[in-house]
Design a protein around this motif. Structure first.
Motif, short mmCIF file in Angstrom:
data_model
loop_
_atom_site.label_atom_id
_atom_site.label_comp_id
_atom_site.label_asym_id
_atom_site.label_seq_id
_atom_site.Cartn_x
_atom_site.Cartn_y
_atom_site.Cartn_z
N ASN A 68 -10.95 22.28 -13.22
CA ASN A 68 -9.82 22.02 -12.11
C ASN A 68 -10.37 20.89 -11.09
O ASN A 68 -11.57 21.03 -10.41
CB ASN A 68 -9.94 23.49 -11.39
N PRO A 69 -9.41 20.20 -10.66
CA PRO A 69 -9.91 19.03 -9.90
C PRO A 69 -10.32 19.56 -8.42
O PRO A 69 -10.97 19.08 -7.68
CB PRO A 69 -8.54 18.14 -9.68
N GLU A 70 -9.50 20.67 -7.84
CA GLU A 70 -9.78 21.03 -6.71
C GLU A 70 -11.36 21.87 -6.61
O GLU A 70 -12.09 21.63 -5.60
CB GLU A 70 -9.01 22.23 -6.40
N PHE A 71 -11.81 22.20 -7.74
CA PHE A 71 -13.04 22.81 -7.63
C PHE A 71 -14.16 21.53 -7.76
O PHE A 71 -15.32 21.75 -7.26
CB PHE A 71 -13.26 23.66 -8.97
N ALA A 72 -13.61 20.70 -8.48
CA ALA A 72 -14.73 19.51 -8.76
C ALA A 72 -14.90 18.61 -7.21
O ALA A 72 -15.72 18.20 -6.88
CB ALA A 72 -14.02 18.45 -9.81
N ALA A 73 -13.48 18.76 -6.47
CA ALA A 73 -13.70 18.01 -5.12
C ALA A 73 -14.57 19.10 -4.18
O ALA A 73 -15.50 18.50 -3.44
CB ALA A 73 -12.16 17.90 -4.40
#
Length: 100
Positions: A68-73
């Motif tokens: 998930n991009p939000e988790f990566a951020a």
């Protein structure tokens, strides 16, 4: 039900910022992830540990968080505040007891 535990080890003096970032991320992530049922954020300031426990509907949903991009951020934002790499463990939920 499936559980993902994600533990962060804050650098000395960084417990509060790590806890705040983690709590804000968890609150927002929970609000728009249908398979995420519950999130607990736990901490031990003396040890510099901030731990999140997420309860998901199924294992696939728990696994999907990793990409998930939000988790990566979130990981990118919190990384400079950490003393060691984060730890992620997935577990099967065997029992859940809630006071009625």
């Amino acid at each position: 039900m499936h559980v993902a535990e994600f533990t962060l080890h804050a650098k000395p003096g960084q417990f509060e910022p790590v806890a705040e970032l983690y709590s804000a991320f968890a609150r927002d992530f929970l609000s728009h992830q249908p398979a995420l049922e519950t999130v607990l954020i736990l901490g031990d300031e003396a040890q510099g540990i901030v731990r999140g426990i997420g309860v998901f509907d199924d294992e696939d949903s728990a696994d999907a968080v990793n990409s998930n991009p939000e988790f990566a951020a979130f990981n990118e934002a919190v990384e400079p505040l950490l003393a060691s790499p984060s730890e992620r463990v997935e577990l099967n939920l065997l029992h859940s007891y809630v006071k009625a």
